[in-house]
Scaffold this active site. Sequence first.
Site, mmCIF file in Angstrom:
data_model
loop_
_atom_site.group_PDB
_atom_site.id
_atom_site.type_symbol
_atom_site.label_atom_id
_atom_site.label_comp_id
_atom_site.label_asym_id
_atom_site.label_seq_id
_atom_site.Cartn_x
_atom_site.Cartn_y
_atom_site.Cartn_z
ATOM 1 N N ASP A 181 12.516 23.127 -13.373
ATOM 2 C CA ASP A 181 11.904 24.461 -13.364
ATOM 3 C C ASP A 181 12.935 25.562 -13.588
ATOM 4 O O ASP A 181 12.699 26.720 -13.256
ATOM 5 C CB ASP A 181 11.185 24.694 -12.037
ATOM 6 C CG ASP A 181 12.116 24.579 -10.835
ATOM 7 O OD1 ASP A 181 13.304 24.256 -11.034
ATOM 8 O OD2 ASP A 181 11.653 24.810 -9.701
ATOM 9 N N CYS A 184 17.165 23.077 -11.967
ATOM 10 C CA CYS A 184 17.390 21.638 -11.840
ATOM 11 C C CYS A 184 18.799 21.300 -11.349
ATOM 12 O O CYS A 184 18.982 20.301 -10.646
ATOM 13 C CB CYS A 184 17.084 20.914 -13.147
ATOM 14 S SG CYS A 184 18.146 21.366 -14.544
ATOM 15 N N HIS A 319 18.726 19.006 -18.824
ATOM 16 C CA HIS A 319 18.165 18.688 -17.510
ATOM 17 C C HIS A 319 19.144 17.836 -16.714
ATOM 18 O O HIS A 319 19.579 16.771 -17.168
ATOM 19 C CB HIS A 319 16.839 17.946 -17.660
ATOM 20 C CG HIS A 319 16.165 17.655 -16.340
ATOM 21 N ND1 HIS A 319 15.761 18.652 -15.471
ATOM 22 C CD2 HIS A 319 15.840 16.481 -15.734
ATOM 23 C CE1 HIS A 319 15.201 18.104 -14.399
ATOM 24 N NE2 HIS A 319 15.244 16.799 -14.539
#
Length: 637
Positions: A181, A184, A319
């Site tokens: 979001d 991370c 990510h």
Amino acid sequence: MSAEDRAHLAVFSGLCPDAQCHTKLFFPAHDSSIECTGCGQQHQRTVLLDVQEVRNQEVALHHILKNQLVEKFKPKKGSDSIKFLGVSNYQCKLLSPILTRYGMDKRSGEARLLADMGQGDAFDCKLLASRAFLIKPEHIEVTGYGRDSTGSMGYLEQTLAAVRQSNDGEERLVPIHADGDGHCLVHAISRALIGRELFWHALRQNLKQHFTEQLTAYQELFRDFFDADEWKDIIAESDPEYLPKGEELMGLRNIHIFGLANVLRRPIVLMDSLRGMQSSGDYTGVFLPGFQAPEKCRDKNGALNKPLCLAWSNSGHNHYIALVGVKGRPVPKLPNWMIPKAWGMPQELIPTYVKLDDQGMLEIGGDKCLQDKYVLKLVNSMEKVFEEKNKVRTSLVADYHQFVLRHTGMVGVAPERVVQKTQSAVSEHRLFRCLVCEALMEWTIEPGILLPGGALYELAVRNGGILDSSKQYVFPAHDIVCRYNSEQDVLVPKGISKCRWCQGSQIRLLNGNNTIVYENGDRTLTPTNDSNCHCGFKHYWDGQEYDNLPDFMDPVFSEWNGKVIKESVPWFQHESDVSLNSNVFEVAKKLVQKYFPGEFIRAHLVQKVADTILAQTKKPPTDVVNANAKSGAAEDI
């Protein structure tokens, strides 16, 4: 039908093994993996509790069909919505800002402002410097909690295989989930520290403060890499409330990992795919706490704090996830050839902050864990603060995000905005829960529609004349059921006429604490194994939850000064909690007090009503004597 066919068609029940869930589940004999309808976790049948065959085939068929229909239409829980030990990632996300300013008093277990406990205005993350999360083997496959499912298992396959080979061929380092979001990096670090995303907010707050206080030192060390005017953006990006500009990505970068290593006073190792680790890219590194004196980077026993381990989950390098050890297995180690080069600091400083074993291998994380019990206690104490401040529970906000916003296509809504929308929906009586599939629904109200002169108010008057508080008013075209509040002269929403997911008609209003405004006879969401109706859940009646629905006696008649009592009395018996079984004299007292208020009524009237009830329930004389003795019926009331 053969015995083999009957066995194949048999239906079993069992309880979800999650200690904070224990939802009763129904499944065919051939199912080996069952998804919990309560918390959303997927469980192997072997770990379910109290598994037994459902002998009542009608009940079995009802539950199987209901589960299939409900799960077909109800939205699947996202990874942030699945509850583990009663808490979802989204709830952790909401509680994190509370944990930045509050701590848990060791004596009372209650939350208190850190400032009031002499611990500063914000949580100091270096207190977690020696902590490390170890995942239990049985939890590795729990979605949203255990093994990452964003593609890292494929992307990191060769890296993880090399780590396994260096750890006796055993999986000792597991990539675990982190919510994507925009936070991370700090989600992954928080998970590596304690297993939950509870400290993402404090980590960013600490990082911003650290950069601000050490700005001159950072500008000097990285003068060849960052222009002077870039530091303003670097500090701004550290803020928990930071919002990106235009198309800019919201994630943090290497300089922030370096800063967090200094905040935590421990190294952070960033891994990549084997090809990525062997390339000249800037996607791996050992981030040393080089702005901290080495003696400040040791635990209470004088040992250097062991590094945390992060990794990229994909080739897009957008990510972060955490790699953690497994409880009950040796602490994972990286072979010397896999240890990345130091980032931003001289390579020769690695031995100053990192201790290698005799084989040149690097231990990851360590084994100093916070117990689940303590973490849940911490969560519960912060939950009280959240509810006191916001008048809603995090579980309700999480459900609003899951069932309402996501269903309507609204994604990426800031948590504080979700809280505001949930508060508004609760205060305006617009949130409802289906008792069949447990889905949350919001009824969109038009201003003034339920007030005198409003469309529904006037429609109710036209169809029924004077409004009556004892009646309910159904408006199918507006998807709402209302009751009339005579004191405020307004229609009040009571329920939505039909569930939007399972099409059921048992939909009830919700309170801000996520409790349901039940009606007498409603099946609650509390499981029980003692119900005569075999539904598997308790039933609501006059503010209590019972294993069974009441039996109704014939109307009770009595007279006092020419007045006749005529009322059908609910009668409870065979309850697992024997205190909930109906007491004849308590029932008689309530009837007398109801129909003869304000009078000085002696025991013989109560006895007269009790005798009538006893005659109808046909209680044995011994029970009458015991009830009489326990109730104190000889006293005046």
